[in-house]
Write a protein that holds these residues in place. Structure first.
Motif, short mmCIF file in Angstrom:
data_model
loop_
_atom_site.label_atom_id
_atom_site.label_comp_id
_atom_site.label_asym_id
_atom_site.label_seq_id
_atom_site.Cartn_x
_atom_site.Cartn_y
_atom_site.Cartn_z
N ILE A 324 1.02 -13.45 -29.60
CA ILE A 324 2.33 -13.38 -28.92
C ILE A 324 2.81 -11.94 -28.81
O ILE A 324 3.21 -11.48 -27.74
CB ILE A 324 3.37 -14.24 -29.69
CG1 ILE A 324 2.95 -15.70 -29.73
CG2 ILE A 324 4.74 -14.08 -29.06
CD1 ILE A 324 2.93 -16.39 -28.40
N ALA A 325 2.77 -11.21 -29.95
CA ALA A 325 3.26 -9.83 -29.96
C ALA A 325 2.40 -8.94 -29.07
O ALA A 325 2.92 -8.12 -28.30
CB ALA A 325 3.29 -9.30 -31.39
N GLY A 326 1.10 -9.08 -29.16
CA GLY A 326 0.20 -8.24 -28.38
C GLY A 326 0.34 -8.46 -26.88
O GLY A 326 0.40 -7.50 -26.10
N MET A 327 0.40 -9.72 -26.47
CA MET A 327 0.52 -10.02 -25.04
C MET A 327 1.86 -9.55 -24.48
O MET A 327 1.94 -9.07 -23.34
CB MET A 327 0.35 -11.52 -24.81
CG MET A 327 -1.07 -12.03 -25.02
SD MET A 327 -2.24 -11.33 -23.82
CE MET A 327 -1.70 -12.14 -22.32
N ALA A 328 2.92 -9.66 -25.28
CA ALA A 328 4.24 -9.19 -24.84
C ALA A 328 4.21 -7.68 -24.59
O ALA A 328 4.71 -7.19 -23.57
CB ALA A 328 5.29 -9.54 -25.88
#
Length: 453
Positions: A324-328
Motif C-alpha cells: 500500500i505504502a509503496g504503490m501510493a
C-alpha cells in the motif's frame, strides 16, 4: 578518449619532438570540443607546450568547452598575462561568466591587462544578475542604421562579421540606439543594392527586457524557434543579444535543477549533479531534506500505532503495508514528474490546469481499478480469504486515486502560490502518500473488521 587514442599519441609525440607542422596538420582536423578533451588528458608539461603552440583565439575556443574548474586550472598554468589575452578573444558573455568566478584580486589583475574598451564591456556585463537576460547576453552582435542601403549594409557586415557571435540576424537601430527592427541575412542578400534597410526590415521585433529571468528568455527562444533574441533596456535601447546555444544551456541547467529538487537533493544548485562536488558537500545538501522527511515519516509509524488493535486482531494485514505504502508513493511521484515538467515548459496554464486534473483523476481511477483487482485476487488466493482480498483491493483502489491527485494538485497549488513546484520533491510526495495510504488502508480494514473476524 578511446576513439582518439591514435590522435592523442600523435599529438604527444609531435609536441615532444617540436614538430609544429605535423602538429598543426593533426590539430586542425579536430573539433574544439575534442581538442578540449585532449588538452585535459595531457600532462601539465605537454599542456603548456600545446598552449604555447596555439594562438589566443584557438585557446579561447578550447577553453569555452571546459568546465569552470578546468578553466581555472588552465589559468594557473598559463599565467594571468596570457590568460587575459585569451579572455579578450572569447564571446563577451562566456568571458563574463568565467571572470565572475574569479576572486577579486585575480579578477582585477586580468582586467587591468586588457584594453579600456574590453575591460569596460566586461565589467558592465558582470554587473547584471547572473540569472537574468543581462547576465546571459553577449555584446558581440551586428547593428545597422535604418537609413543604410542594402549595399552599405553588406559592406558593413563584412567588417563586423568576424567579431560577431551570430550574423544570421542583423539588428536595426535609430540615431539614439533604440531597436527599430530586425533583418535576416537572407533578406539582405536578395535585396537590390539600393534598397533602404527600413524598407525590408521586420519592425515587430520580439525583444526581452534586461532584467527578465533567463529561464523565461530560454522558453521564449524555444517557443519561437529563434536563433537569437535582442535585449533592450528601459529606454528600448539595444544592449545585447542572447543566442540559441546559451538558451539551450539554460534549459539544460534548469532541467538539472528540477531533477535535483524532485530527488530532494538540492534547492536549485546545479552543482548537486556535478561529479566534481565533494561527498561532504553533496551530503550537506541532502541531509536537511532527509531530516525533514524523517520527521514527517514518524507520522507513518504513529498511524500504525493508532490502529494497533486492528493489527492485533488481524495480523495478516501487516503483510500488505509495504504494498500500500509503496504503490501510493510510486503513483504520486509519477504524477508529480508529469506536472513539474509541464509547468516548467508552460504547458499547464489557464484552462489546461483543470483539464490536467481531470485527466490525472481518470489516470488514477484506471490505475487504481487495475491494481485493486489484481491485489484482490492475489490476496484472496494467497490467504484463501475473499473478504481480505476485497478489503486490500478496495484500500489500494482508493489510495491510488488519492495519491495520483495529491501528486498532481500539490505542485499546482505551490505554483499558484509562486513557490517553485519542484520543491514538492519526489521524496516529499512519497512520504505524504505513505501517510495517506496507511490511513486509508487501516480505516477501510477497521470498517470491515467484523467480516474479517
Amino acid at each position: 578518449m578511446a576513439l582518439f587514442n591514435g590522435t592523442f599519441d600523435a599529438i604527444v609525440l609531435n609536441l615532444s619532438k617540436g614538430n609544429k607542422e605535423k602538429l598543426r596538420e593533426i590539430f586542425d582536423e579536430i573539433h574544439p570540443y575534442d581538442q578540449a578533451q585532449i588538452l585535459m588528458e595531457l600532462s601539465a608539461e605537454h599542456r603548456r607546450l600545446l598552449a604555447d603552440f596555439l594562438t589566443d583565439e584557438e585557446m579561447a575556443e578550447i577553453i569555452q568547452e571546459l568546465s569552470i574548474e578546468q578553466q581555472k586550472l588552465i589559468i594557473d598554468e598559463l599565467g594571468i598575462e596570457r590568460y587575459s589575452k585569451i579572455i579578450v578573444e572569447m564571446p563577451s558573455d562566456d568571458a563574463a561568466d568565467l571572470l565572475g568566478d574569479l576572486d577579486e584580486d585575480r579578477l582585477n589583475q586580468v582586467l587591468d591587462l586588457m584594453g579600456d574598451k574590453e575591460e569596460a564591456d566586461l565589467r558592465e556585463l558582470m554587473e547584471y544578475p547572473e540569472n537574468t537576460a543581462g547576465g546571459l547576453m553577449t555584446t558581440e552582435y551586428i547593428v545597422l542604421p535604418e537609413d543604410f542601403t542594402a549595399d552599405e549594409a553588406i559592406k558593413k557586415l563584412r567588417q563586423l562579421a568576424p567579431d560577431a557571435e551570430t550574423v544570421y540576424y542583423l539588428y536595426v537601430i535609430d540615431s539614439e540606439g533604440r531597436l527599430r527592427g530586425v533583418l535576416s541575412l537572407r533578406d539582405l542578400i536578395i535585396a537590390s543594392p539600393e534598397t533602404k534597410i527600413h524598407d525590408i526590415m521586420y519592425e515587430r521585433v520580439v525583444s526581452v527586457p534586461i532584467d527578465m529571468d533567463q529561464e523565461e528568455v530560454a522558453k521564449l527562444i524555444d517557443k519561437y524557434d529563434f536563433l537569437a533574441v535582442p535585449v533592450v533596456d528601459k529606454q528600448q535601447k539595444l544592449v545585447g543579444i542572447i543566442t540559441v546555444d546559451d538558451a539551450m544551456d539554460v534549459l539544460a541547467e534548469e532541467a538539472s535543477e528540477d531533477i535535483a529538487k524532485l530527488g530532494g537533493i538540492g534547492g536549485g544548485d546545479p552543482g548537486v549533479l556535478d561529479i566534481n562536488v565533494k561527498a561532504i558537500d553533496a551530503a550537506k545538501r541532502r541531509i536537511p531534506w532527509l531530516a525533514l522527511l524523517l520527521c514527517i515519516g514518524i507520522f507513518s509509524g504513529n498511524i500504525i500505532a493508532q490502529f494497533e488493535d486492528t493489527l492485533d486482531k488481524v495480523v495478516v494485514l501487516a503483510f500488505f503495508i509495504p504494498v500500500i505504502a509503496g504503490m501510493a508513493g510510486n503513483t504520486g511521484t509519477q504524477s508529480l514528474a508529469v506536472v513539474v515538467r509541464g509547468l516548467a515548459t508552460g504547458q499547464f496554464a489557464g484552462s489546461n490546469t483543470l483539464k490536467l486534473i481531470k485527466r490525472e483523476a481518470g489516470v488514477g481511477l484506471i490505475i487504481g481499478t487495475t491494481n485493486g483487482i489484481l491485489i484482490s485476487l492475489i490476496a484472496a488466493l494467497w490467504q484463501r480469504n475473499i473478504i481480505l482480498g476485497f478489503i486490500i483491493g478496495l484500500a489500494l483502489w482508493i489510495t491510488l486515486i488519492v495519491a495520483t491527485l495529491a501528486g498532481t494538485i500539490i505542485p499546482l497549488i505551490m505554483a499558484r502560490l509562486k513557490i517553485d513546484p519542484a520543491v514538492a520533491s519526489g521524496p516529499f510526495i512519497t512520504t505524504i502518500n505513505d501517510i495517506l495510504g496507511l490511513t486509508i488502508y487501516f480505516t477501510v480494514a477497521t470498517a470491515f473488521m467484523k467480516y474479517l473476524l
